[in-house]
Design a protein around this motif. Structure first.
Motif: not given
Length: 517
Positions: A402-407, A443-452, A461-464, A490-493
């Protein structure tokens, strides 16, 4: 004024003020939440600065005060109601200054309450305080014209400086006053050193925001250009003129009375420059294709003149008995249209009465199209539902990630609403819209994105690796109807790299020079 009269006057004023504040709370149906703009303004209280893209800094400090008071909807609605009540105090003083009695004062406050001012005072936006500032400047100028004492010009400088920290439109009023004074017999004011000292005071007070604008490349110019291109271009100039009277419903005759009184009533000759100022400001706003409510700050002073003049016209003989009639003409149309002017009815009931809204032109949004609810009403729906959906998405994320999540949201209303309802339970939401572009986390490390909002763009899209649809806003009457919540993993760097690049480009676009404007 005798002591008993003063007590009666004070009691009547207090009754009006209490009614005004209570009234503002009773005209909002509990089915509605806050307005999209209110969520943005409240978020500014967490990001104090000398300036913002959309407004100067006064609103942010007001939001900080609201947060200290608990941040509930009560306090959000209280402050615009308070600013409306303070404007009524100024009108009360103006009427008395012009020789009006209790009837004229009561009539004036009735006009204020039974007009678009009450609708303006529903929302926590800079507009209510802006009207207060305009009224106070006009009151101080009346005091100067009557006494020619320079201290009033110094106070005008103080109020103008504070006003510029709230909304830049006060500059239009000041420009109208200066030009009107130059074209009138009062042009000797330009030989008064206090006029320039007042201007210096205003500049000093507004300096922090001016410095911020310079440092940031004048984003206000970008904002104004964007506003003109997307919204003001759709403004019909004739509609602007008509709305100046529609806003007062049955009380419009008192606005006309003010114009007539200033033009022909001999005791008002000293203040005819007010009429000239009014005409010049209206012409300037029409030229700018300004929204109709931008001119509302001109009317507290006109209400005062109109009601004081009307009382004099109907003070002797049988005409005195018409006083109840004038109050009825002001109040009855307002009461009849109460459930149309305000979000009193539930959204479903309001939709059923769509013909009433359509008759008043209230279903036409800033996009120039007609919809089933007034835009302000639709902007107060769907936020809690969206916030709950985002929380569901957040709870699906493994705790260690969760600490590596962007909303992130499509617009500032969504981001502000998520932060209002979910703050402290998840990271603050951001957006590429409005001031949120300055508030992105690292945004150094990002594992999840919650998008509204809408689904990810083709570039991403190809990077997700995985896209999960959590749900969508189901309230068909909400402006956010259909906005979906996506959980991206499962995000691309390359994703954080592209996001950071997008943030930098968006920030650069707000800079006037680099934006190529």
């Amino acid at each position: 004024m005798e002591l008993s009269q003063r007590r009666t006057s004070l009691l009547l004023l207090l009754l009006f003020l209490v009614f005004k504040i209570v009234f503002q709370f009773t005209v909002v149906n509990p089915a509605y939440g806050l307005h999209r703009d209110e969520y943005l303004h409240l978020d500014m209280g967490y990001h104090l600065a000398a300036g913002y893209l959309s407004v100067p800094p006064f609103t942010a400090f007001s939001s900080l005060l609201i947060r200290w008071l608990g941040g509930g909807e009560f306090w959000v609605r209280f402050f615009p109601a308070l600013y409306g009540a303070l404007t009524m105090v100024i009108i009360w003083r103006m009427v008395r200054f012009l020789g009006g009695g209790l009837y004229a004062q009561a009539l004036a406050l009735s006009v204020f309450v039974c007009s678009a001012f009450s609708r303006l005072n529903v929302l926590y936006q800079p507009n209510s305080f802006d009207v207060l500032i305009w009224a106070l400047i006009c009151w101080l100028m009346m005091r100067y014209l009557q006494s020619l004492q320079g201290k009033w010009l110094l106070w005008v400088g103080v109020v103008t400086g504070i006003g510029l920290l709230n909304k830049y439109t006060v500059a239009v009023l000041v420009a109208g006053w200066l030009l009107a004074l130059l074209l009138s017999s009062h042009r000797r004011i330009f030989r008064e050193k206090d006029l320039y000292l007042g201007g210096l005071i205003a500049l000093i007070l507004a300096a922090p925001n001016l410095i911020w604008q310079i440092q940031q490349g004048f984003p206000v110019l970008h904002h104004m250009n964007e506003l003109a291109a997307t919204q003001l271009v759709l403004v019909n100039r004739m509609d602007f003129v008509v709305d100046q009277f529609v806003y007062f419903l049955g009380g419009a005759f008192l606005i006309v009375a003010a114009l007539v009184g200033l033009l022909f009533y001999w005791p008002y000759r000293l203040y005819r420059v007010v009429l000239l100022m009014y005409v010049l400001v209206i012409l300037l706003l029409v030229y700018m294709r300004a929204k109709s409510y931008y001119g509302l700050g001109l009317y507290p002073v006109l209400i005062a003149f109109g009601c004081a003049y009307w009382e004099r016209v109907f003070r002797n003989g049988w005409s005195r008995y018409l006083r109840v009639l004038w109050l009825a003409i002001v109040v009855i149309p307002f009461v009849y249209l109460l459930n149309v002017m305000f979000p009193v009815l539930s959204p479903e009931k309001a939709q059923e009465k769509g013909h009433k809204f359509a008759a008043l032109g209230m279903l036409r949004w800033e996009d120039g199209k007609s919809h089933v609810l007034p835009q302000d009403f639709a902007d107060m729906l769907g936020w809690k539902e969206a916030s709950q959906l985002v929380m569901q998405a957040w709870q699906r994320i493994p705790e260690q990630a969760r600490k590596n999540t962007l909303v992130i949201c499509d617009n500032y209303g969504e981001a502000g609403a998520l932060n209002y309802y979910n703050r402290g339970q998840m990271p603050a939401a951001v957006s590429f819209s409005a001031d949120y572009v300055y508030w992105f986390p690292r945004l150094d490390t990002l594992q999840y994105i919650v998008l509204l909002g809408k689904e990810p763009s083709e570039a991403y899209r190809p990077l997700i690796g995985r896209t999960e649809v959590v749900g969508a806003v189901q309230d068909t009457l909400a402006r956010e109807y259909g906005s979906s919540v996506y959980l991206l993993s499962e995000l691309s760097p390359q994703v954080p790299v592209l996001l950071q690049k997008g943030v930098q480009m968006k920030q650069q676009s707000y800079r006037w020079k680099q934006g190529g404007r």
